[in-house]
Design an enzyme around this catalytic site. Structure first.
Site, PDB file in Angstrom:
ATOM      1  CD  GLU A  40       1.144  -8.541 -22.856  1.00  0.00           C
ATOM      2  OE1 GLU A  40       2.061  -9.182 -23.420  1.00  0.00           O
ATOM      3  OE2 GLU A  40       0.132  -9.090 -22.377  1.00  0.00           O
ATOM      4  CD  GLN A  97      -2.104   1.342   0.837  1.00  0.00           C
ATOM      5  OE1 GLN A  97      -2.126   0.758  -0.235  1.00  0.00           O
ATOM      6  NE2 GLN A  97      -3.164   1.409   1.626  1.00  0.00           N
ATOM      7  CG  HIS A 130       7.296   6.827   2.709  1.00  0.00           C
ATOM      8  ND1 HIS A 130       7.206   8.188   2.896  1.00  0.00           N
ATOM      9  CD2 HIS A 130       6.231   6.284   3.349  1.00  0.00           C
ATOM     10  CE1 HIS A 130       6.127   8.455   3.613  1.00  0.00           C
ATOM     11  NE2 HIS A 130       5.527   7.329   3.901  1.00  0.00           N
ATOM     12  CE  LYS A 192       0.239  14.405   6.967  1.00  0.00           C
ATOM     13  NZ  LYS A 192       0.989  14.019   5.751  1.00  0.00           N
TER      14      LYS A 192
HETATM   15  C1  R5P Z   1       3.665  11.129   4.079  1.00  0.00           C
HETATM   16  O1  R5P Z   1       3.824  10.278   4.929  1.00  0.00           O
HETATM   17  C2  R5P Z   1       4.794  11.649   3.243  1.00  0.00           C
HETATM   18  O2  R5P Z   1       5.950  11.856   4.002  1.00  0.00           O
HETATM   19  C3  R5P Z   1       4.416  12.929   2.546  1.00  0.00           C
HETATM   20  O3  R5P Z   1       4.096  13.896   3.545  1.00  0.00           O
HETATM   21  C4  R5P Z   1       3.228  12.745   1.666  1.00  0.00           C
HETATM   22  O4  R5P Z   1       3.414  11.649   0.806  1.00  0.00           O
HETATM   23  C5  R5P Z   1       3.021  13.975   0.838  1.00  0.00           C
HETATM   24  O5  R5P Z   1       1.831  13.809   0.111  1.00  0.00           O
HETATM   25  P1  R5P Z   1       1.030  15.039  -0.442  1.00  0.00           P
HETATM   26  O6  R5P Z   1       2.015  15.933  -1.146  1.00  0.00           O
HETATM   27  O7  R5P Z   1       0.038  14.411  -1.388  1.00  0.00           O
HETATM   28  O8  R5P Z   1       0.367  15.727   0.691  1.00  0.00           O
END
Ligand code: R5P
Length: 311
Positions: A40, A97, A130, A192
């Site tokens: 911890e 998320q 993000h 994508k």
């Molecule tokens: C997704 O919404 C983010 O902007 C990145 O494209 C994503 O987190 C990249 O993840 P990875 O490198 O695992 O494809």
């Protein structure tokens, strides 16, 4: 002003914290961060911080202990009667998320915001969240900085021909458009579709890229599946040199190996997260965000404008 400003570092990115302290010409506050025998986290602020304007620097990358350490440090500062506590989070983890777009999924970005507030932070200073709306998950003040000026300064020095900025998903279009405008470049998008949380499948390229150089731009490189697959699709479509740029080098799950095998010649990231040295041939350029974070901390402390950093 430095008498009142206290800078505390967690253990997630001590080098960045030291660089910020150097920028501000102050010493990091002495903190004892250790473990109990069962692992911890144990924290003790070793200096008097009563009445101080405290900034705690801790990116909350995995493992979740980094987040927990931030929460425990905030609690320690509160109980030590700090006047104001700002959580400086160069990388805000658990952000992906950020909406309930499927049944039975959490909004972990909101849960983390709740935890930070309940721990007792008065403000948050973040870097390239993000999703911008994560600011609204907090009921305390949030400054969300952009690494764009630092990335752009580096990219501008490169000798690109017929440059196109490519967003590897629709979520990155706004950032891609801003970069393309500043660089006088074209904009393209890779459409994508994700199959599982850590695997992605490419559909098609929207925009003209043939023959020109490419910067694939994202906020996070985690497994590098997204940008590696985008790079392959772009190379197949006749792209010239391909460089990838992102703020946060999460680099997990074989990312470096995946990038090595891709047509990407250089990866440009920041030190929001520590980047381990690797032995391969891939060029990884790490740009320093400590002057940006340090200047924002200084301005928050003195009550000056932070947004004017980006004009
Ligand atoms: C997704 O919404 C983010 O902007 C990145 O494209 C994503 O987190 C990249 O993840 P990875 O490198 O695992 O494809």
């Amino acid at each position: 002003m430095n008498d009142e400003l206290t800078l505390i570092s967690g253990t997630a990115n001590p080098e960045l914290s030291q660089r910020i302290a150097t920028y501000l010409s102050i010493a990091l506050c002495e903190v004892d961060i250790g473990r109990f025998s069962d692992m911890e986290i144990r924290v003790r602020i070793s200096e008097n911080i009563r009445g101080k304007d405290v900034f705690i620097i801790q990116p909350t990358l995995a493992p979740a202990d980094n987040l927990l350490e931030l929460l425990i440090m905030i609690d320690a500062c509160n109980r030590a009667s700090a006047d104001r506590i700002t959580a400086v989070i160069p990388y805000y983890g658990y952000a992906r998320q950020d909406r309930k777009d499927q049944p039975r999924v959490p909004i972990s970005a909101k849960l983390v915001a709740n935890l930070i507030q309940v721990a007792g932070a008065h403000r948050v200073l973040a870097l390239d969240l993000h999703a911008a709306q994560i600011q609204g998950f907090f009921d305390i003040q949030v400054d969300n900085l952009f690494a764009a000026p630092i990335l752009l300064e580096y990219i501008n020095k490169k000798n690109f021909k017929n440059l196109t900025v490519v967003s590897p998903d629709v979520g990155g279009i706004k950032m891609g458009r801003a970069f393309a405008k500043r660089l006088g470049a074209n904009l393209a998008i890779v459409d994508k579709r994700r199959t599982t949380a850590d695997a992605s499948e490419l559909m098609n390229i929207i925009g003209e890229i043939a023959g020109g150089d490419i910067i694939i731009l994202d906020d996070i490189i985690s497994t590098a599946g997204t940008i590696s697959q985008a790079a392959v699709a772009l190379a197949d479509a006749g792209a010239g040199r391909i460089i990838a740029a992102a703020t946060h080098p999460v680099l997990s799950g074989g990312a470096i190996e995946r990038l090595e095998k891709s047509p990407i010649e250089e990866v440009v990231v920041t030190n929001s997260i520590p980047v381990e040295k690797h032995d391969g041939t891939l060029k990884v350029t790490v740009l320093d965000v400590s002057p940006l974070l340090g200047e924002a901390i200084r301005r928050i402390h003195t009550g000056e404008s932070v947004s004017s950093l980006f004009i």
